[in-house]
Design a protein around this motif. Structure first.
Motif, mmCIF file in Angstrom:
data_model
loop_
_atom_site.group_PDB
_atom_site.id
_atom_site.type_symbol
_atom_site.label_atom_id
_atom_site.label_comp_id
_atom_site.label_asym_id
_atom_site.label_seq_id
_atom_site.Cartn_x
_atom_site.Cartn_y
_atom_site.Cartn_z
ATOM 1 N N MET A 1 7.765 -6.288 11.643
ATOM 2 C CA MET A 1 8.247 -4.935 11.867
ATOM 3 C C MET A 1 7.880 -4.076 10.656
ATOM 4 O O MET A 1 8.007 -4.492 9.518
ATOM 5 N N LEU A 2 7.435 -2.884 10.924
ATOM 6 C CA LEU A 2 7.077 -1.966 9.852
ATOM 7 C C LEU A 2 8.315 -1.461 9.140
ATOM 8 O O LEU A 2 9.335 -1.191 9.766
ATOM 9 N N GLU A 3 8.202 -1.366 7.839
ATOM 10 C CA GLU A 3 9.283 -0.757 7.074
ATOM 11 C C GLU A 3 9.267 0.744 7.332
ATOM 12 O O GLU A 3 8.278 1.317 7.754
ATOM 13 N N GLN A 4 10.382 1.382 7.046
ATOM 14 C CA GLN A 4 10.460 2.833 7.191
ATOM 15 C C GLN A 4 9.491 3.487 6.212
ATOM 16 O O GLN A 4 9.482 3.171 5.041
ATOM 17 N N THR A 5 8.659 4.348 6.715
ATOM 18 C CA THR A 5 7.681 5.031 5.882
ATOM 19 C C THR A 5 7.440 6.417 6.466
ATOM 20 O O THR A 5 7.799 6.694 7.602
ATOM 21 N N TYR A 6 6.828 7.263 5.693
ATOM 22 C CA TYR A 6 6.534 8.603 6.161
ATOM 23 C C TYR A 6 5.290 8.626 7.042
ATOM 24 O O TYR A 6 4.965 9.645 7.634
ATOM 25 N N LEU A 7 4.587 7.509 7.149
ATOM 26 C CA LEU A 7 3.413 7.417 8.010
ATOM 27 C C LEU A 7 3.782 6.726 9.314
ATOM 28 O O LEU A 7 4.503 5.727 9.318
ATOM 29 N N GLU A 8 3.254 7.248 10.388
ATOM 30 C CA GLU A 8 3.445 6.627 11.695
ATOM 31 C C GLU A 8 2.454 5.472 11.851
ATOM 32 O O GLU A 8 1.435 5.420 11.161
ATOM 33 N N LYS A 9 2.726 4.569 12.785
ATOM 34 C CA LYS A 9 1.868 3.409 12.986
ATOM 35 C C LYS A 9 0.430 3.825 13.307
ATOM 36 O O LYS A 9 -0.511 3.228 12.785
ATOM 37 N N ASP A 10 0.239 4.847 14.145
ATOM 38 C CA ASP A 10 -1.131 5.260 14.484
ATOM 39 C C ASP A 10 -1.843 5.873 13.276
ATOM 40 O O ASP A 10 -3.059 5.728 13.120
ATOM 41 N N GLU A 11 -1.095 6.515 12.391
ATOM 42 C CA GLU A 11 -1.699 7.065 11.170
ATOM 43 C C GLU A 11 -2.117 5.939 10.228
ATOM 44 O O GLU A 11 -3.192 6.003 9.616
ATOM 45 N N LEU A 12 -1.277 4.916 10.128
ATOM 46 C CA LEU A 12 -1.629 3.759 9.316
ATOM 47 C C LEU A 12 -2.905 3.108 9.855
ATOM 48 O O LEU A 12 -3.807 2.754 9.089
ATOM 49 N N GLN A 13 -2.985 2.964 11.172
ATOM 50 C CA GLN A 13 -4.159 2.330 11.770
ATOM 51 C C GLN A 13 -5.416 3.167 11.531
ATOM 52 O O GLN A 13 -6.487 2.617 11.283
ATOM 53 N N LYS A 14 -5.286 4.470 11.561
ATOM 54 C CA LYS A 14 -6.447 5.324 11.274
ATOM 55 C C LYS A 14 -6.921 5.131 9.841
ATOM 56 O O LYS A 14 -8.132 5.082 9.586
ATOM 57 N N LEU A 15 -5.984 5.013 8.907
ATOM 58 C CA LEU A 15 -6.357 4.757 7.513
ATOM 59 C C LEU A 15 -7.049 3.399 7.367
ATOM 60 O O LEU A 15 -8.040 3.269 6.640
ATOM 61 N N VAL A 16 -6.534 2.393 8.066
ATOM 62 C CA VAL A 16 -7.168 1.072 8.047
ATOM 63 C C VAL A 16 -8.585 1.171 8.600
ATOM 64 O O VAL A 16 -9.534 0.634 8.017
#
Length: 125
Positions: A1-16
Motif C-alpha cells: 500500500m502506498l504511503e500518504q503522499t502529495y503525489l497520486e499513483k498515476d503521477e508516480l507512475q508517470k515519473l517512473v
C-alpha cells in the motif's frame, strides 16, 4: 500500500516511466535522481526500487543491481518485474544457470517481466 503522499499513483507512475525513458536515452544519472526522489517521497514504492536497480543494469554495474533485485524478491516473491530485470542482469553477465533458474520462478507468464525475460531466452536459442 502506498504511503500518504502529495503525489497520486498515476503521477508516480508517470515519473517512473520518464525515468525509464531517460535510461533508454543514456540519461542514467538523471534517471537515478528521479527514482531516488520518488523513493524519498514514497519509500516503499516498488516500481521506483526496480527502476533504481535497472539504472545499474544499463551501465553494467551488476552487483548492486542484483542485490537490490534479490532484496525486492525477498520482500515480494511475486514481483515478476524485479525477476525480469534480474534475468536481464544475469543474461548480460552470461550467467545461463541463473537465467534458467529464474525462468522457472515466474508467477505470471503474462507479466511484462516474463515477456522481457522470455524474449532474452529466445535470443540464446
Amino acid at each position: 500500500m502506498l504511503e500518504q503522499t502529495y503525489l497520486e499513483k498515476d503521477e508516480l507512475q508517470k515519473l517512473v516511466d520518464i525515468a525509464f525513458a531517460g535510461c533508454s536515452k543514456g540519461r542514467v544519472p538523471e534517471a537515478r535522481t528521479v527514482f531516488a526522489k520518488i523513493l524519498e517521497a514514497v519509500p516503499g514504492y516498488i516500481p521506483a526500487k526496480v527502476g533504481l536497480a535497472f539504472t545499474h543494469v544499463v551501465v553494467d554495474d551488476f552487483p548492486p543491481a542484483d542485490e537490490m533485485l534479490t532484496d525486492l524478491l525477498g520482500e515480494d516473491p511475486d514481483n515478476d518485474d524485479a525477476r525480469g530485470f534480474l534475468v536481464l542482469s544475469k543474461f548480460l553477465q552470461k550467467d545461463g544457470d541463473a537465467v534458467d533458474a529464474l525462468m522457472g520462478e515466474f508467477r505470471d507468464h503474462d507479466s511484462a517481466g516474463y515477456r522481457l525475460a522470455s524474449s532474452l531466452n529466445d535470443v540464446t536459442r
